[in-house]
Design a protein around this motif. Structure first.
Motif, PDB file in Angstrom:
ATOM      1  N   ASP A 106       0.856  -1.185   0.000  1.00 24.44           N
ATOM      2  CA  ASP A 106       0.000   0.000   0.000  1.00 24.44           C
ATOM      3  C   ASP A 106       0.891   1.234   0.000  1.00 24.44           C
ATOM      4  O   ASP A 106       2.058   1.180   0.425  1.00 24.44           O
ATOM      5  CB  ASP A 106      -0.924   0.012   1.218  1.00 24.44           C
ATOM      6  CG  ASP A 106      -2.070   1.009   1.065  1.00 24.44           C
ATOM      7  OD1 ASP A 106      -2.344   1.423  -0.081  1.00 24.44           O
ATOM      8  OD2 ASP A 106      -2.667   1.372   2.093  1.00 24.44           O
ATOM      9  N   VAL A 107       0.348   2.330  -0.494  1.00 27.00           N
ATOM     10  CA  VAL A 107       1.077   3.591  -0.517  1.00 27.00           C
ATOM     11  C   VAL A 107       0.128   4.697  -0.094  1.00 27.00           C
ATOM     12  O   VAL A 107      -1.058   4.678  -0.418  1.00 27.00           O
ATOM     13  CB  VAL A 107       1.671   3.866  -1.923  1.00 27.00           C
ATOM     14  CG1 VAL A 107       0.584   3.918  -2.989  1.00 27.00           C
ATOM     15  CG2 VAL A 107       2.510   5.139  -1.927  1.00 27.00           C
ATOM     16  N   ASN A 108       0.663   5.636   0.646  1.00 22.13           N
ATOM     17  CA  ASN A 108      -0.119   6.763   1.133  1.00 22.13           C
ATOM     18  C   ASN A 108       0.597   8.061   0.749  1.00 22.13           C
ATOM     19  O   ASN A 108       1.791   8.200   0.998  1.00 22.13           O
ATOM     20  CB  ASN A 108      -0.275   6.675   2.652  1.00 22.13           C
ATOM     21  CG  ASN A 108      -1.178   7.749   3.200  1.00 22.13           C
ATOM     22  OD1 ASN A 108      -2.239   8.021   2.659  1.00 22.13           O
ATOM     23  ND2 ASN A 108      -0.738   8.386   4.275  1.00 22.13           N
ATOM     24  N   PRO A 109      -0.106   9.025   0.087  1.00 26.83           N
ATOM     25  CA  PRO A 109      -1.549   9.039  -0.177  1.00 26.83           C
ATOM     26  C   PRO A 109      -1.928   8.215  -1.414  1.00 26.83           C
ATOM     27  O   PRO A 109      -1.138   8.094  -2.341  1.00 26.83           O
ATOM     28  CB  PRO A 109      -1.818  10.517  -0.426  1.00 26.83           C
ATOM     29  CG  PRO A 109      -0.528  11.017  -1.017  1.00 26.83           C
ATOM     30  CD  PRO A 109       0.562  10.266  -0.322  1.00 26.83           C
ATOM     31  N   SER A 110      -3.122   7.662  -1.396  1.00 26.34           N
ATOM     32  CA  SER A 110      -3.693   7.016  -2.571  1.00 26.34           C
ATOM     33  C   SER A 110      -5.209   7.022  -2.415  1.00 26.34           C
ATOM     34  O   SER A 110      -5.737   7.099  -1.304  1.00 26.34           O
ATOM     35  CB  SER A 110      -3.178   5.588  -2.727  1.00 26.34           C
ATOM     36  OG  SER A 110      -3.624   4.774  -1.656  1.00 26.34           O
ATOM     37  N   SER A 111      -5.898   6.926  -3.532  1.00 26.57           N
ATOM     38  CA  SER A 111      -7.358   6.919  -3.521  1.00 26.57           C
ATOM     39  C   SER A 111      -7.849   6.198  -4.770  1.00 26.57           C
ATOM     40  O   SER A 111      -7.345   6.435  -5.870  1.00 26.57           O
ATOM     41  CB  SER A 111      -7.904   8.353  -3.488  1.00 26.57           C
ATOM     42  OG  SER A 111      -9.315   8.359  -3.516  1.00 26.57           O
ATOM     43  N   THR A 151      -2.341   6.798  -7.073  1.00 29.26           N
ATOM     44  CA  THR A 151      -1.653   7.793  -6.255  1.00 29.26           C
ATOM     45  C   THR A 151      -1.052   8.856  -7.163  1.00 29.26           C
ATOM     46  O   THR A 151      -0.730   8.593  -8.325  1.00 29.26           O
ATOM     47  CB  THR A 151      -0.549   7.154  -5.390  1.00 29.26           C
ATOM     48  OG1 THR A 151      -0.015   8.145  -4.521  1.00 29.26           O
ATOM     49  CG2 THR A 151       0.568   6.583  -6.248  1.00 29.26           C
ATOM     50  N   HIS A 196       5.469  10.318  -0.174  1.00 25.96           N
ATOM     51  CA  HIS A 196       4.757   9.040  -0.248  1.00 25.96           C
ATOM     52  C   HIS A 196       5.359   8.042   0.753  1.00 25.96           C
ATOM     53  O   HIS A 196       6.579   7.872   0.823  1.00 25.96           O
ATOM     54  CB  HIS A 196       4.825   8.468  -1.656  1.00 25.96           C
ATOM     55  CG  HIS A 196       3.973   9.222  -2.640  1.00 25.96           C
ATOM     56  ND1 HIS A 196       4.292  10.486  -3.062  1.00 25.96           N
ATOM     57  CD2 HIS A 196       2.800   8.882  -3.248  1.00 25.96           C
ATOM     58  CE1 HIS A 196       3.362  10.916  -3.911  1.00 25.96           C
ATOM     59  NE2 HIS A 196       2.447   9.960  -4.036  1.00 25.96           N
ATOM     60  N   LYS A 197       4.488   7.421   1.515  1.00 19.71           N
ATOM     61  CA  LYS A 197       4.883   6.431   2.510  1.00 19.71           C
ATOM     62  C   LYS A 197       4.370   5.057   2.076  1.00 19.71           C
ATOM     63  O   LYS A 197       3.210   4.911   1.694  1.00 19.71           O
ATOM     64  CB  LYS A 197       4.311   6.791   3.884  1.00 19.71           C
ATOM     65  CG  LYS A 197       4.844   8.106   4.447  1.00 19.71           C
ATOM     66  CD  LYS A 197       6.341   8.024   4.693  1.00 19.71           C
ATOM     67  CE  LYS A 197       6.873   9.313   5.306  1.00 19.71           C
ATOM     68  NZ  LYS A 197       8.337   9.268   5.509  1.00 19.71           N
ATOM     69  N   TYR A 198       5.263   4.086   2.194  1.00 18.11           N
ATOM     70  CA  TYR A 198       4.943   2.740   1.721  1.00 18.11           C
ATOM     71  C   TYR A 198       4.768   1.777   2.889  1.00 18.11           C
ATOM     72  O   TYR A 198       5.517   1.833   3.876  1.00 18.11           O
ATOM     73  CB  TYR A 198       6.050   2.230   0.800  1.00 18.11           C
ATOM     74  CG  TYR A 198       6.108   2.959  -0.525  1.00 18.11           C
ATOM     75  CD1 TYR A 198       5.509   2.440  -1.654  1.00 18.11           C
ATOM     76  CD2 TYR A 198       6.765   4.198  -0.625  1.00 18.11           C
ATOM     77  CE1 TYR A 198       5.549   3.112  -2.871  1.00 18.11           C
ATOM     78  CE2 TYR A 198       6.811   4.880  -1.829  1.00 18.11           C
ATOM     79  CZ  TYR A 198       6.202   4.328  -2.947  1.00 18.11           C
ATOM     80  OH  TYR A 198       6.237   4.996  -4.145  1.00 18.11           O
ATOM     81  N   THR A 199       3.796   0.911   2.748  1.00 17.97           N
ATOM     82  CA  THR A 199       3.563  -0.169   3.705  1.00 17.97           C
ATOM     83  C   THR A 199       3.643  -1.478   2.942  1.00 17.97           C
ATOM     84  O   THR A 199       2.854  -1.716   2.026  1.00 17.97           O
ATOM     85  CB  THR A 199       2.177  -0.033   4.362  1.00 17.97           C
ATOM     86  OG1 THR A 199       2.100   1.226   5.027  1.00 17.97           O
ATOM     87  CG2 THR A 199       1.950  -1.158   5.357  1.00 17.97           C
TER      88      THR A 199
END
Length: 357
Positions: free
Chosen positions: A297-302, A306, A326-329
């Motif tokens: 997953d990556v944030n932000p995304s919608s 992203t 961008h932050k990755y999980t």
């Protein structure tokens, strides 16, 4: 009369000598059993049993080498399928804060149980010795000792042995083998690697560096570009899986056997200094296969995409300033493969999840 008496004495002596000679000849020709005959013949049973013991021990070593020191995985790992399945199961040595790297004592117990359960199958009721009447008088009890270069197996198994219908019996009660094996040292190397990963998080750090150095994945920074920028998360995941697969195998481990790549970046950045112990007889490889999947997953995304944040400096630079944060999980498994460079068919495997939050 005296002469006849002397002759009779000599005749008696001659008959006695002939009888002694005949007795000796009969013993060597097997007409009657020699003293210790049964015990000597029973030695072949000892040899046979210890040959089976050696075979079963090697089987145990082979299974434990590919299954991270286990013959039977812990129930928690089997229940949650925390292993890589190749027909044999490579267990995760770490899960949710708990270590599942087996200790030496646990490995010895695994080996003891395996030998106790399988030795009788190899012995096959001693059908190879129909001339003997062999009666087990106890269960099989195995005590193994795993060191860095050898495995000593002491087995207590009481057998009563008789030859055919003879009343003479002998007792066999101990069978021992000493097997040359690096299983213990490879497991020690694996524990040190796993311990360092749990302290230093080097796998997570290298994963983050791979993403940061990528020309494709958004990460941190700002740029002036008026063209639209958008990524599908599903495409990013596939890209990241291949990125990790192609890069992670370049990892090199100090004090082990490795060959530099000849590429300056990897030879400088991809060396892991994790131990002062000498493991120069072993090569360590870290393997990831995209078929093992990955949570990503990556944030932000919608809505599965992203993009960067966009700012307008003035009416002429509308949406041209793009800000990346961008932050990755991620979570994915890797397998460590330890190879004995002096015997390349001798390998040890274990796995661990890489968890980046």
């Amino acid at each position: 009369m005296k002469k006849k008496g002397v002759i009779s004495v000599f005749i008696i002596i001659g008959i006695f000598i002939l009888a002694v000679v005949a007795l000796i000849i009969s013993m060597y020709q097997g007409v009657i059993p020699k003293p210790g005959f049964l015990r000597n013949e029973a030695d072949s049973i000892t040899t046979y049993t210890e040959s089976c013991l050696d075979t079963i021990t090697h089987q145990a070593v082979d299974i434990m080498s590919v299954q991270g020191g286990y013959i039977n995985l812990p129930e928690e790992l089997k229940k949650d399928e925390l292993y890589l399945d190749f027909g044999f199961k490579v267990p995760h040595w770490y899960n949710k804060g708990y270590s599942y790297a087996p200790s030496v004592l646990e490995m010895q117990e695994e080996m003891n149980n395996y030998i106790e359960e399988n030795l009788k199958l190899c012995i096959n009721n001693f059908e190879a010795f129909p001339q003997f009447n062999i009666v087990p008088l106890s269960d099989i009890k195995v005590n193994s000792r795993i060191s860095e270069s050898r495995i000593a197996i002491k087995t207590e198994y009481k057998l009563q042995v008789a030859y055919g219908g003879d009343e003479e019996k002998t007792i066999l009660d101990e069978f021992n083998v000493d097997v040359k094996s690096n299983l213990g040292k490879m497991a020690n190397l694996g524990r040190e690697l796993m311990s360092w990963e749990n302290r230093d998080f080097f796998l997570e750090n290298y994963t983050d560096e791979m993403i940061a150095c990528s020309d494709y994945l958004p990460y941190e920074g700002m740029e002036l570009d008026c063209s639209p920028k958008i990524w599908k998360v599903s495409d990013m995941k596939k890209y990241t899986q291949n990125l990790i697969m192609y890069n992670i195998h370049y990892l090199m481990f100090e004090n082990t056997d490795y060959t530099e790549t000849g590429m300056k970046y990897y030879d400088k950045q991809y060396k892991v200094d994790f131990t002062n112990n000498d493991y120069k007889d072993f090569k360590v490889e870290v393997i990831y296969n995209p078929e093992w999947d990955m949570s990503f997953d990556v944030n932000p995304s919608s809505n599965g995409v992203t993009k960067p944040k966009e700012f307008a400096l003035d009416k002429y630079l509308m949406s041209c300033v793009k800000l990346y944060h961008h932050k990755y999980t991620l979570e994915y498994p890797v397998m460590f493969q330890i190879t004995d460079v002096n015997n390349p068919t001798n390998k040890f495997h274990f796995a661990t999840p890489v968890i980046m939050r």
